[in-house]
Scaffold this motif. Structure first.
Motif, short mmCIF file in Angstrom:
data_model
loop_
_atom_site.label_atom_id
_atom_site.label_comp_id
_atom_site.label_asym_id
_atom_site.label_seq_id
_atom_site.Cartn_x
_atom_site.Cartn_y
_atom_site.Cartn_z
N LEU A 293 0.84 -1.20 0.00
CA LEU A 293 0.00 0.00 0.00
C LEU A 293 0.87 1.24 0.00
O LEU A 293 1.95 1.25 0.59
N THR A 294 0.38 2.28 -0.63
CA THR A 294 1.08 3.55 -0.62
C THR A 294 0.63 4.37 0.59
O THR A 294 -0.47 4.18 1.11
N ARG A 295 1.49 5.29 1.01
CA ARG A 295 1.15 6.14 2.16
C ARG A 295 -0.03 7.05 1.84
O ARG A 295 -0.83 7.38 2.72
N ASP A 296 -0.15 7.48 0.59
CA ASP A 296 -1.27 8.34 0.21
C ASP A 296 -2.59 7.59 0.36
O ASP A 296 -3.59 8.16 0.83
N LEU A 297 -2.61 6.33 -0.04
CA LEU A 297 -3.83 5.53 0.10
C LEU A 297 -4.14 5.27 1.56
O LEU A 297 -5.29 5.38 2.00
N VAL A 298 -3.12 4.93 2.34
CA VAL A 298 -3.33 4.62 3.75
C VAL A 298 -3.87 5.83 4.51
O VAL A 298 -4.70 5.69 5.42
N SER A 299 -3.44 7.03 4.13
CA SER A 299 -3.88 8.24 4.84
C SER A 299 -5.36 8.51 4.66
O SER A 299 -5.95 9.28 5.43
N LEU A 323 -12.90 1.37 9.52
CA LEU A 323 -11.84 2.16 10.12
C LEU A 323 -12.33 3.53 10.57
O LEU A 323 -11.77 4.12 11.50
N ALA A 324 -13.38 4.05 9.92
CA ALA A 324 -13.95 5.32 10.38
C ALA A 324 -14.55 5.16 11.77
O ALA A 324 -14.41 6.05 12.63
N THR A 340 -0.09 2.55 9.24
CA THR A 340 1.23 2.53 8.60
C THR A 340 1.30 1.35 7.63
O THR A 340 1.00 0.21 8.02
N PRO A 341 1.68 1.59 6.38
CA PRO A 341 1.85 0.46 5.45
C PRO A 341 3.08 -0.35 5.81
O PRO A 341 4.13 0.19 6.16
N GLY A 346 0.65 -5.14 3.22
CA GLY A 346 -0.32 -5.17 4.30
C GLY A 346 -0.31 -3.87 5.08
O GLY A 346 0.25 -2.86 4.66
N LEU A 347 -0.94 -3.91 6.24
CA LEU A 347 -1.17 -2.70 7.02
C LEU A 347 -0.88 -2.97 8.49
O LEU A 347 -1.13 -4.07 9.00
N CYS A 348 -0.35 -1.94 9.16
CA CYS A 348 -0.15 -1.98 10.61
C CYS A 348 -0.99 -0.87 11.22
O CYS A 348 -0.79 0.31 10.92
N VAL A 349 -1.94 -1.25 12.08
CA VAL A 349 -2.83 -0.29 12.73
C VAL A 349 -2.49 -0.26 14.22
O VAL A 349 -2.48 -1.30 14.88
N THR A 350 -2.23 0.93 14.73
CA THR A 350 -1.88 1.09 16.14
C THR A 350 -2.90 2.00 16.80
O THR A 350 -3.11 3.13 16.36
N VAL A 351 -3.53 1.51 17.86
CA VAL A 351 -4.46 2.29 18.67
C VAL A 351 -3.80 2.55 20.01
O VAL A 351 -3.43 1.61 20.73
N GLN A 352 -3.64 3.82 20.36
CA GLN A 352 -3.03 4.21 21.62
C GLN A 352 -4.08 4.89 22.49
O GLN A 352 -4.68 5.89 22.09
N LEU A 353 -4.32 4.34 23.67
CA LEU A 353 -5.32 4.86 24.60
C LEU A 353 -4.68 5.15 25.95
O LEU A 353 -3.65 4.54 26.30
#
Length: 366
Positions: A293-299, A323-324, A340-341, A346-353
């Motif tokens: 994936l490109t960063r533009d698409l991931v954003s 994701l919304a 983050t691609p 693939g994709l890396c999704v990080t949720v910080q709480l």
């Protein structure tokens, strides 16, 4: 009275008081002991004030009257000018407020000058206008996209019904199946919109929640779905205590794992779910294999109805709100979402709480 007039009268009043105190000091320390007829103002001696060479106690009283009259005029005129200059930034801020009230959110004050209180107020107002403009634009896009998405299943339903009415010999079982699929999609979309609205309003009770337990529950729930698609799921990490809505946080975790399963490799894909505690925060990280994936698409993936055409699987495109919803729930809990691609695809999704003290009696390790 206007603020400008109040400031003008205040300046003139202070100036008159200062002048009176100064004249009183002159009389006390220089003219005390002189006859009272010299110290009291005698307007008959007023012409002597303007004659060259006139000085002494006899002209002190008329001179004091002249000085006080000059201070009054000077204080009023100077105070009016100074008050106008000081209040000029407020005029610009007021005009910008009126424009914003009329719907023009693109206008900015951009107050020049040094960083005084008015400059800080103008900058804060500009920042508020920028956030408000972005929020309104986002709401308009969301409303337009939601209307479009909701209109699609209704239009399909109407088309199927028209075809059935015009062709009585058509197989009704096939029609019912297609109508059921379209109706299910419309229900899923409506429920997703309601969930998104609930998260945006932050109308939920806050309780102690362990993200590691939610990660395990989401993985176990979606394991049959992952096996059907040839995707393996692995969970690891530490206890991740936070405060929030268990139902919404479970929805967040489920959406992330489901999204990682759907948008994966056609064969031998993998999903890794990890939790950790770091510097007063808890982290939920969901990695998945897949196409690069490109960063533009991931954003753009966290925007409502932005599915990413490169990531759509024809058998399960979703409603475009996964994701919304994750982003909205994360924001409602005071956290941050980072996409983050992965270099390998693939994709890396990080949720910080924000972290919270763990429950008494909770597990010490996983």
């Amino acid at each position: 009275m206007s603020v400008r007039l109040k400031l003008t009268l205040s300046y003139a009043g202070f100036l008159m008081v200062a002048g009176a105190l100064l004249l009183a000091a002159v009389w006390v320390f220089l003219l005390r002991g002189t006859p009272s007829s010299y110290s009291l103002p005698d307007l008959s001696n007023l012409p002597l004030v303007f004659q060259r060479g006139s000085f002494g106690p006899a002209v002190f009283g008329p001179a004091a009257v002249v000085v006080m009259a000059f201070l009054l005029v000077f204080g009023l005129a100077g105070g009016w000018i100074l008050a106008g200059r000081m209040l000029a930034p407020l005029t610009r801020i007021t005009n910008a407020t009126r424009m914003a009230a009329n719907g023009s959110l693109s206008h900015r004050i951009r107050l020049p000058g040094r960083g005084d209180e008015f400059r800080e107020l103008a900058d804060a107002f500009d920042a508020m206008l920028a956030r408000l403009e972005a929020h309104v634009a986002e709401q308009r896009r969301f409303a337009a996209n939601a209307s479009h998405e909701l209109r699609t299943p209704l239009a399909i339903t109407q088309s199927l019904l028209d075809v059935a009415r015009n062709d009585p010999t058509r197989d009704t079982d096939e029609l019912v199946d297609r109508l059921r699929a379209v109706n299910t999609r419309a229900i899923d979309l409506t429920e997703a919109l309601l969930l998104l609205s609930r998260a945006d309003r932050r109308s939920f009770r806050r309780e102690h929640v362990d993200l590691s337990l939610l990660a395990e529950e989401a993985a176990e729930t979606l394991l049959p779905f992952a096996e059907k698609r040839g995707v393996s799921i692995g969970t690891a990490g530490d206890i991740a205590p936070t405060v929030g809505s268990p139902a919404l946080l479970l929805q967040l975790t489920t959406n992330l794992v489901h999204n990682a399963i759907v948008h994966n490799l056609p064969e031998r894909g993998a999903v890794w779910v990890t939790t950790s505690v770091h510097s007063g925060s808890v982290l939920l990280i969901v990695d998945n294999t897949g196409q690069k994936l490109t960063r533009d698409l991931v954003s753009t993936l966290a925007e409502p109805f932005q599915r990413g055409t490169e990531r759509i699987r024809t058998d399960h495109a979703g409603v475009g709100l996964g994701l919304a919803i994750v982003k909205s729930i994360t924001r409602a809990h005071g956290g941050t979402l980072t996409l983050t691609p992965r270099a390998a695809g693939g994709l890396c999704v990080t949720v910080q709480l924000p972290a919270a003290p763990p429950h008494t009696g909770a597990r010490s390790s996983r």
